[in-house]
Design an enzyme around this catalytic site. Structure first.
Site, mmCIF file in Angstrom:
data_model
loop_
_atom_site.group_PDB
_atom_site.id
_atom_site.type_symbol
_atom_site.label_atom_id
_atom_site.label_comp_id
_atom_site.label_asym_id
_atom_site.label_seq_id
_atom_site.Cartn_x
_atom_site.Cartn_y
_atom_site.Cartn_z
ATOM 1 N N GLY A 1 37.870 45.310 34.782
ATOM 2 C CA GLY A 1 37.330 46.648 35.694
ATOM 3 C C GLY A 1 37.226 47.704 34.615
ATOM 4 O O GLY A 1 37.613 48.691 35.214
ATOM 5 N N ALA A 2 36.950 47.433 33.373
ATOM 6 C CA ALA A 2 36.824 48.380 32.445
ATOM 7 C C ALA A 2 35.789 49.575 32.705
ATOM 8 O O ALA A 2 36.133 50.801 32.207
ATOM 9 C CB ALA A 2 36.370 47.828 31.130
ATOM 10 N N GLY B 1 35.285 51.085 35.594
ATOM 11 C CA GLY B 1 36.084 51.655 36.609
ATOM 12 C C GLY B 1 36.642 53.146 36.412
ATOM 13 O O GLY B 1 36.858 53.113 35.288
ATOM 14 N N ARG C 1 39.612 46.816 49.696
ATOM 15 C CA ARG C 1 39.607 46.320 51.169
ATOM 16 C C ARG C 1 38.519 47.214 51.604
ATOM 17 O O ARG C 1 38.457 48.513 51.381
ATOM 18 C CB ARG C 1 40.682 46.723 52.055
ATOM 19 C CG ARG C 1 40.659 46.228 53.418
ATOM 20 C CD ARG C 1 41.904 46.908 54.035
ATOM 21 N NE ARG C 1 43.022 46.143 53.803
ATOM 22 C CZ ARG C 1 43.796 45.320 54.374
ATOM 23 N NH1 ARG C 1 43.382 44.778 55.592
ATOM 24 N NH2 ARG C 1 44.891 44.593 54.186
ATOM 25 N N ASN D 1 40.501 38.630 46.526
ATOM 26 C CA ASN D 1 41.075 38.655 45.172
ATOM 27 C C ASN D 1 41.624 37.260 44.340
ATOM 28 O O ASN D 1 41.900 37.298 43.212
ATOM 29 C CB ASN D 1 42.133 39.702 45.481
ATOM 30 C CG ASN D 1 41.844 40.978 45.430
ATOM 31 O OD1 ASN D 1 41.456 41.420 44.468
ATOM 32 N ND2 ASN D 1 41.839 41.653 46.382
ATOM 33 N N VAL E 1 47.355 45.617 37.893
ATOM 34 C CA VAL E 1 47.083 46.867 38.315
ATOM 35 C C VAL E 1 46.261 46.713 39.580
ATOM 36 O O VAL E 1 46.649 47.251 40.580
ATOM 37 C CB VAL E 1 46.529 47.928 37.592
ATOM 38 C CG1 VAL E 1 46.231 49.398 38.092
ATOM 39 C CG2 VAL E 1 47.383 48.134 36.451
ATOM 40 N N ASN F 1 44.939 45.928 43.210
ATOM 41 C CA ASN F 1 45.749 45.515 44.463
ATOM 42 C C ASN F 1 45.046 44.509 45.126
ATOM 43 O O ASN F 1 43.920 44.313 45.177
ATOM 44 C CB ASN F 1 45.749 46.876 45.282
ATOM 45 C CG ASN F 1 46.785 47.751 44.812
ATOM 46 O OD1 ASN F 1 47.936 47.390 44.385
ATOM 47 N ND2 ASN F 1 46.261 49.122 44.832
ATOM 48 N N ASP G 1 54.486 54.263 41.000
ATOM 49 C CA ASP G 1 55.437 54.845 42.174
ATOM 50 C C ASP G 1 56.705 55.292 41.589
ATOM 51 O O ASP G 1 57.449 56.321 42.055
ATOM 52 C CB ASP G 1 55.895 53.431 42.715
ATOM 53 C CG ASP G 1 54.541 52.595 43.447
ATOM 54 O OD1 ASP G 1 53.601 53.392 44.170
ATOM 55 O OD2 ASP G 1 54.321 51.725 43.109
ATOM 56 N N HIS H 1 54.421 46.821 45.743
ATOM 57 C CA HIS H 1 53.790 48.111 45.410
ATOM 58 C C HIS H 1 52.826 48.155 46.676
ATOM 59 O O HIS H 1 51.690 47.964 46.868
ATOM 60 C CB HIS H 1 52.819 47.942 44.394
ATOM 61 C CG HIS H 1 51.662 49.032 44.307
ATOM 62 N ND1 HIS H 1 51.933 50.454 44.004
ATOM 63 C CD2 HIS H 1 50.518 48.979 44.332
ATOM 64 C CE1 HIS H 1 51.033 51.114 44.065
ATOM 65 N NE2 HIS H 1 50.009 50.325 44.260
HETATM 66 P P1 NAX Z 1 37.156 51.186 40.668
HETATM 67 O O1 NAX Z 1 36.466 50.750 41.960
HETATM 68 O O2 NAX Z 1 36.841 52.478 40.135
HETATM 69 O O3 NAX Z 1 36.926 50.034 39.546
HETATM 70 C C1 NAX Z 1 37.254 48.967 39.633
HETATM 71 C C2 NAX Z 1 36.400 47.865 38.776
HETATM 72 O O4 NAX Z 1 36.525 46.863 38.628
HETATM 73 C C3 NAX Z 1 34.935 48.208 38.854
HETATM 74 O O5 NAX Z 1 34.215 48.635 37.720
HETATM 75 C C4 NAX Z 1 34.321 46.741 39.219
HETATM 76 O O6 NAX Z 1 33.131 46.475 38.869
HETATM 77 C C5 NAX Z 1 35.369 46.048 38.443
HETATM 78 N N1 NAX Z 1 35.632 44.663 38.988
HETATM 79 C C6 NAX Z 1 35.695 44.168 40.081
HETATM 80 N N2 NAX Z 1 35.780 42.963 40.251
HETATM 81 C C7 NAX Z 1 35.857 42.312 38.895
HETATM 82 C C8 NAX Z 1 36.151 41.040 38.305
HETATM 83 N N3 NAX Z 1 36.221 39.813 38.871
HETATM 84 N N4 NAX Z 1 36.316 40.956 36.839
HETATM 85 C C9 NAX Z 1 36.112 42.251 36.232
HETATM 86 N N5 NAX Z 1 36.105 43.458 36.718
HETATM 87 C C10 NAX Z 1 35.823 43.425 38.196
HETATM 88 O O7 NAX Z 1 38.727 50.967 41.078
HETATM 89 P P2 NAX Z 1 40.059 51.841 40.231
HETATM 90 O O8 NAX Z 1 40.170 53.089 40.862
HETATM 91 O O9 NAX Z 1 39.774 51.846 38.778
HETATM 92 O O10 NAX Z 1 41.225 50.867 40.675
HETATM 93 C C11 NAX Z 1 41.333 49.522 40.344
HETATM 94 C C12 NAX Z 1 42.458 48.939 41.161
HETATM 95 O O11 NAX Z 1 43.723 49.689 40.619
HETATM 96 C C13 NAX Z 1 42.312 49.030 42.627
HETATM 97 O O12 NAX Z 1 42.347 47.533 43.089
HETATM 98 C C14 NAX Z 1 43.253 49.816 42.985
HETATM 99 O O13 NAX Z 1 43.695 49.610 44.172
HETATM 100 C C15 NAX Z 1 44.207 49.723 42.020
HETATM 101 N N6 NAX Z 1 45.521 50.697 42.065
HETATM 102 C C16 NAX Z 1 46.589 50.186 41.533
HETATM 103 C C17 NAX Z 1 47.769 51.123 41.495
HETATM 104 C C18 NAX Z 1 48.922 50.532 41.183
HETATM 105 O O14 NAX Z 1 50.101 51.452 41.246
HETATM 106 N N7 NAX Z 1 49.239 49.351 41.111
HETATM 107 C C19 NAX Z 1 47.562 52.666 41.650
HETATM 108 C C20 NAX Z 1 46.144 52.885 41.576
HETATM 109 C C21 NAX Z 1 45.025 52.007 42.152
HETATM 110 O O15 NAX Z 1 45.028 52.365 43.365
#
Ligand code: NAX
Length: 327
Positions: free
Chosen positions: A11-12, A14, A92, A105, A129, A131, A159, A187
């Site tokens: 997700g680099a 993102g 979601r 997922n 990281v 979700n 958190d 989480h």
């Molecule tokens: P973004 O939507 O900005 O970025 C996600 C990126 O992942 C996108 O560039 C997408 O193309 C890429 N991606 C999707 N499927 C992929 C795959 N199969 N292989 C490689 N890349 C893939 O999301 P962002 O704000 O960066 O958040 C990323 C994740 O972190 C989300 O699931 C979010 O819910 C989760 N979080 C978790 C947190 C935690 O405390 N554990 C807090 C922050 C965040 O909400």
């Protein structure tokens, strides 16, 4: 010269990726003096954006950055990886059922787990990281039978840091004066930030605040902070999430300070009544390589109820992904 440590970030392209990569390349993930090679994994549509980020990384001329690889193939991206930061996930979307979310997922974290199993370095350490982080970590782990199970962890450090900050603000002390904070469980909104073991000035935090503040303000503020950020910023937490990922991996590799602990979701060994194998958040210390659950804490009835509720949610998620054949 030292061989660079290979860090794979999914997700680099993102928003968390954008906040994370520059800090890794500057030396904040592994420690000063440790060279790093970045491997960026993205879906095909986002590879171009990842290339743009890589151009910016080049333009920082970070002395510790030994190189950047970009791929849309997990088998390539995890080849030789020492650290895997699994950030990309399927969010979601409107009308999506929980089962659909878990299944989508599973389609990401299963193959990534297998790629880690088949191609990563022997010392690979994984932080999920994306979700639902705990259950995504469980899915990845299930597809990596040759990797020690305790190398798969999920992030509750954000958190944890939110809880430190809220408590320090309430008591008007520095964040550094708060010790032994714990996030228990999932989480998710059921997570339990525990003030009955946290200490401020060497005294139990719960005894320094009103019960009503603890129950009706502190816990919900920490648990719902992600939603509050979205409401205020118009986008979800990114820099703070990246910061927490850095904290988690830095402490895992370099060890936690004496006299304190932190929170991480790691595979349960049955401690504190958490069913074995669930990837649940605990009070943990690291000796500089492996997480260990802090043992011997007395759990009061209020905490017991909260921990059990969050752990029950994790058990249900495990049931659901197991039924879907994702484990
Ligand atoms: P973004 O939507 O900005 O970025 C996600 C990126 O992942 C996108 O560039 C997408 O193309 C890429 N991606 C999707 N499927 C992929 C795959 N199969 N292989 C490689 N890349 C893939 O999301 P962002 O704000 O960066 O958040 C990323 C994740 O972190 C989300 O699931 C979010 O819910 C989760 N979080 C978790 C947190 C935690 O405390 N554990 C807090 C922050 C965040 O909400």
């Amino acid at each position: 010269p030292q061989t660079p440590v290979k860090v794979t970030v999914t997700g680099a392209a993102g928003q968390i990726g954008y906040a994370l990569l520059f800090r890794i390349a500057s030396g904040q993930l592994l420690g000063q003096g440790v060279p790093v090679r970045l491997s960026l994994l993205e879906i095909p549509q986002a590879v171009k954006a990842a290339e743009g980020t890589a151009m910016e990384l080049d333009d920082c001329a970070f002395p510790l950055l030994a190189g950047i690889d970009i791929s849309d193939d997990p088998n390539v991206a995890f080849d030789g990886a020492n650290v895997g930061l699994l950030v990309g996930a399927r969010p979601r979307t409107k009308g999506m059922e929980r089962g659909d979310l878990l299944e989508a997922n599973g389609g990401i974290f299963g193959p990534q787990g297998k790629a880690i199993n088949d191609h990563a370095a022997d010392d690979v350490r994984v932080l999920v990281v994306g979700n639902p982080a705990n259950t995504n970590a469980l899915i990845a782990q299930a597809h990596a039978p040759d990797v020690p199970a305790d190398r798969f962890t999920a992030m509750t450090r954000l958190d944890h840091n939110r809880a430190l900050s809220q408590l320090a603000g309430k008591l008007q002390v520095a964040v550094a004066d708060v010790k032994k904070m714990t996030i228990w469980g999932n989480h998710s909104a059921t997570q339990y930030p525990d003030l009955y073991h946290a200490e401020v000035g060497g005294k139990i935090a719960a005894e320094q605040v009103d019960d009503s503040w603890l129950r009706d303000t502190f816990i919900p503020t920490v648990a719902k902070r992600g939603a509050a950020i979205i409401e205020a910023r118009g986008a979800s937490s990114a820099a703070s999430a990246a910061n927490a990922a850095i904290d988690h991996v830095y402490d895992w590799i370099n060890g936690t300070p004496q006299g304190d602990w932190t929170s991480a979701a790691i595979p349960s060994d049955g401690s504190y009544g958490v069913p074995e194998g669930l990837i649940s958040s605990f009070p943990v210390v690291s000796n500089g390589g492996a997480w260990e659950i802090v043992q011997g804490l007395d759990i009061d009835p209020f905490s017991r109820e909260r921990i059990d509720a969050s752990v029950a949610e994790l058990a249900e998620e495990r049931e659901a992904v197991s039924r879907l054949g994702l484990l």
